[in-house]
Design a protein around this motif. Structure first.
Motif, PDB file in Angstrom:
ATOM      1  N   TYR A 186       0.854  -1.166   0.000  1.00 35.62           N
ATOM      2  CA  TYR A 186       0.000   0.000   0.000  1.00 35.62           C
ATOM      3  C   TYR A 186       0.902   1.231   0.000  1.00 35.62           C
ATOM      4  O   TYR A 186       2.105   1.140   0.253  1.00 35.62           O
ATOM      5  N   ARG A 187       0.302   2.373  -0.259  1.00 32.16           N
ATOM      6  CA  ARG A 187       1.044   3.621  -0.133  1.00 32.16           C
ATOM      7  C   ARG A 187       0.136   4.714   0.395  1.00 32.16           C
ATOM      8  O   ARG A 187      -1.090   4.663   0.237  1.00 32.16           O
ATOM      9  N   GLN A 188       0.754   5.697   1.011  1.00 34.56           N
ATOM     10  CA  GLN A 188       0.010   6.844   1.527  1.00 34.56           C
ATOM     11  C   GLN A 188       0.785   8.113   1.249  1.00 34.56           C
ATOM     12  O   GLN A 188       1.909   8.286   1.737  1.00 34.56           O
ATOM     13  N   ALA A 189       0.173   8.968   0.455  1.00 31.69           N
ATOM     14  CA  ALA A 189       0.757  10.268   0.152  1.00 31.69           C
ATOM     15  C   ALA A 189       0.256  11.285   1.173  1.00 31.69           C
ATOM     16  O   ALA A 189      -0.801  11.089   1.789  1.00 31.69           O
ATOM     17  N   PRO A 190       0.980  12.394   1.361  1.00 31.92           N
ATOM     18  CA  PRO A 190       0.550  13.406   2.336  1.00 31.92           C
ATOM     19  C   PRO A 190      -0.863  13.905   2.041  1.00 31.92           C
ATOM     20  O   PRO A 190      -1.187  14.244   0.904  1.00 31.92           O
ATOM     21  N   GLY A 191      -1.695  13.895   3.067  1.00 30.88           N
ATOM     22  CA  GLY A 191      -3.049  14.390   2.920  1.00 30.88           C
ATOM     23  C   GLY A 191      -4.008  13.451   2.226  1.00 30.88           C
ATOM     24  O   GLY A 191      -5.161  13.814   1.970  1.00 30.88           O
ATOM     25  N   LYS A 192      -3.552  12.252   1.926  1.00 37.17           N
ATOM     26  CA  LYS A 192      -4.405  11.279   1.237  1.00 37.17           C
ATOM     27  C   LYS A 192      -4.546  10.008   2.060  1.00 37.17           C
ATOM     28  O   LYS A 192      -3.758   9.753   2.964  1.00 37.17           O
ATOM     29  N   GLU A 193      -5.559   9.232   1.705  1.00 35.68           N
ATOM     30  CA  GLU A 193      -5.759   7.969   2.387  1.00 35.68           C
ATOM     31  C   GLU A 193      -4.789   6.913   1.862  1.00 35.68           C
ATOM     32  O   GLU A 193      -4.292   7.013   0.730  1.00 35.68           O
ATOM     33  N   ARG A 194      -4.561   5.917   2.692  1.00 37.90           N
ATOM     34  CA  ARG A 194      -3.724   4.798   2.269  1.00 37.90           C
ATOM     35  C   ARG A 194      -4.457   4.034   1.161  1.00 37.90           C
ATOM     36  O   ARG A 194      -5.660   3.765   1.268  1.00 37.90           O
ATOM     37  N   GLU A 195      -3.723   3.679   0.106  1.00 36.90           N
ATOM     38  CA  GLU A 195      -4.337   3.001  -1.025  1.00 36.90           C
ATOM     39  C   GLU A 195      -3.543   1.760  -1.419  1.00 36.90           C
ATOM     40  O   GLU A 195      -2.315   1.722  -1.268  1.00 36.90           O
ATOM     41  N   LEU A 196      -4.259   0.774  -1.943  1.00 39.72           N
ATOM     42  CA  LEU A 196      -3.614  -0.435  -2.422  1.00 39.72           C
ATOM     43  C   LEU A 196      -2.795  -0.122  -3.664  1.00 39.72           C
ATOM     44  O   LEU A 196      -3.269   0.550  -4.586  1.00 39.72           O
TER      45      LEU A 196
ATOM     46  N   LYS B  76       6.795   8.453 -11.375  1.00 43.22           N
ATOM     47  CA  LYS B  76       6.258   9.783 -11.582  1.00 43.22           C
ATOM     48  C   LYS B  76       6.228  10.516 -10.244  1.00 43.22           C
ATOM     49  O   LYS B  76       6.173   9.891  -9.181  1.00 43.22           O
ATOM     50  N   PRO B  77       6.212  11.847 -10.284  1.00 46.61           N
ATOM     51  CA  PRO B  77       6.126  12.595  -9.022  1.00 46.61           C
ATOM     52  C   PRO B  77       4.905  12.195  -8.181  1.00 46.61           C
ATOM     53  O   PRO B  77       4.983  12.188  -6.950  1.00 46.61           O
ATOM     54  N   GLU B  78       3.821  11.827  -8.827  1.00 46.93           N
ATOM     55  CA  GLU B  78       2.627  11.433  -8.082  1.00 46.93           C
ATOM     56  C   GLU B  78       2.762  10.066  -7.406  1.00 46.93           C
ATOM     57  O   GLU B  78       1.875   9.665  -6.653  1.00 46.93           O
ATOM     58  N   ASP B  79       3.866   9.377  -7.651  1.00 48.80           N
ATOM     59  CA  ASP B  79       4.138   8.133  -6.924  1.00 48.80           C
ATOM     60  C   ASP B  79       4.777   8.406  -5.565  1.00 48.80           C
ATOM     61  O   ASP B  79       4.964   7.469  -4.771  1.00 48.80           O
ATOM     62  N   THR B  80       5.113   9.641  -5.302  1.00 45.17           N
ATOM     63  CA  THR B  80       5.711  10.010  -4.021  1.00 45.17           C
ATOM     64  C   THR B  80       4.768   9.680  -2.878  1.00 45.17           C
ATOM     65  O   THR B  80       3.614  10.115  -2.867  1.00 45.17           O
ATOM     66  N   ALA B  81       5.250   8.882  -1.934  1.00 47.77           N
ATOM     67  CA  ALA B  81       4.417   8.432  -0.825  1.00 47.77           C
ATOM     68  C   ALA B  81       5.270   7.585   0.116  1.00 47.77           C
ATOM     69  O   ALA B  81       6.409   7.230  -0.210  1.00 47.77           O
ATOM     70  N   VAL B  82       4.683   7.261   1.252  1.00 51.32           N
ATOM     71  CA  VAL B  82       5.254   6.227   2.106  1.00 51.32           C
ATOM     72  C   VAL B  82       4.632   4.902   1.675  1.00 51.32           C
ATOM     73  O   VAL B  82       3.404   4.785   1.594  1.00 51.32           O
ATOM     74  N   TYR B  83       5.467   3.937   1.388  1.00 55.11           N
ATOM     75  CA  TYR B  83       5.013   2.624   0.921  1.00 55.11           C
ATOM     76  C   TYR B  83       5.076   1.628   2.083  1.00 55.11           C
ATOM     77  O   TYR B  83       6.101   1.519   2.764  1.00 55.11           O
TER      78      TYR B  83
ATOM     79  N   GLN C 249       9.903   5.542   2.658  1.00 56.42           N
ATOM     80  CA  GLN C 249       9.586   6.737   1.866  1.00 56.42           C
ATOM     81  C   GLN C 249      10.107   6.589   0.443  1.00 56.42           C
ATOM     82  O   GLN C 249      11.275   6.208   0.224  1.00 56.42           O
ATOM     83  N   VAL C 250       9.261   6.907  -0.512  1.00 55.24           N
ATOM     84  CA  VAL C 250       9.650   6.999  -1.914  1.00 55.24           C
ATOM     85  C   VAL C 250       9.349   8.412  -2.367  1.00 55.24           C
ATOM     86  O   VAL C 250       8.215   8.883  -2.260  1.00 55.24           O
ATOM     87  N   THR C 251      10.370   9.096  -2.860  1.00 57.42           N
ATOM     88  CA  THR C 251      10.218  10.476  -3.322  1.00 57.42           C
ATOM     89  C   THR C 251      10.668  10.553  -4.771  1.00 57.42           C
ATOM     90  O   THR C 251      11.793  10.165  -5.100  1.00 57.42           O
ATOM     91  N   VAL C 252       9.790  11.048  -5.630  1.00 57.91           N
ATOM     92  CA  VAL C 252      10.093  11.177  -7.048  1.00 57.91           C
ATOM     93  C   VAL C 252      10.054  12.656  -7.398  1.00 57.91           C
ATOM     94  O   VAL C 252       9.013  13.306  -7.263  1.00 57.91           O
ATOM     95  N   SER C 253      11.164  13.168  -7.853  1.00 58.49           N
ATOM     96  CA  SER C 253      11.242  14.579  -8.217  1.00 58.49           C
ATOM     97  C   SER C 253      11.022  14.757  -9.716  1.00 58.49           C
ATOM     98  O   SER C 253      11.338  13.869 -10.503  1.00 58.49           O
ATOM     99  N   PRO C 254      10.483  15.916 -10.118  1.00 58.44           N
ATOM    100  CA  PRO C 254      10.181  16.154 -11.542  1.00 58.44           C
ATOM    101  C   PRO C 254      11.440  16.135 -12.415  1.00 58.44           C
ATOM    102  O   PRO C 254      12.529  16.402 -11.940  1.00 58.44           O
TER     103      PRO C 254
END
Length: 111
Positions: A34-44, A83-90, A106-111
Motif C-alpha cells: 500500500y502507499r500513503q501520500a501526504p493528505g491522502k488515504e492509504r491506497e492499495l 512519476k512525481p505522483e508516486d511520491t508516498a510512504v510505501y 519513503q519513496v520520493t520522485v522529483s520532476p
C-alpha cells in the motif's frame, strides 16, 4: 505475530526506478503493498496470492511489478517509470489471520 522488514525506498528523478523489498518472519500467502501520500488515504498498490494473478491499482498498472520468492516470505515491488505522483510512504502488508503492516519506507520522485 508476523514481523515485516521493509527496505529499498529512496529518492529518484521522474522516469527512474526503485525496488522495494519486504521480508516476513514466516511464509505468507497474501502479501502486498500500500502507499500513503501526504493528505491522502492509504491506497492499495499491488497484491499477490497463490492461485491468482497479481492485482494492481490503475495508477501503477504497466509500470510496477509485484513478485515474491519461492519461500513466500519476501515480497518485492519493482517500480519503473516513476512519476512525481508516486511520491508516498510505501507499506508492506500481509494477511495472516489478520493484517500486519511494515514500518513504511519513503519513496520520493522529483520532476
Amino acid at each position: 505475530q508476523v514481523q515485516l522488514d521493509e527496505s529499498g525506498g529512496g529518492s529518484v528523478q521522474a522516469g527512474g526506478s526503485l525496488r522495494l523489498s519486504c521480508v516476513a518472519s514466516k511464509s505468507i500467502d497474501i502479501m502486498g503493498w500500500y502507499r500513503q501520500a501526504p493528505g491522502k488515504e492509504r491506497e492499495l498498490v499491488a497484491r499477490i496470492r497463490s492461485g491468482e494473478g497479481p492485482i494492481y491499482s490503475d495508477a501503477v498498472k504497466g509500470r510496477f511489478t509485484i513478485s515474491r520468492n519461492k519461500s513466500y516470505n519476501t515480497v518485492y515491488l519493482q517500480m519503473n517509470s516513476l512519476k512525481p505522483e508516486d511520491t508516498a510512504v510505501y507499506y508492506c502488508y500481509v494477511l495472516y489471520f489478520r493484517e500486519f503492516w511494515g514500518q513504511g519506507t519513503q519513496v520520493t520522485v522529483s520532476p
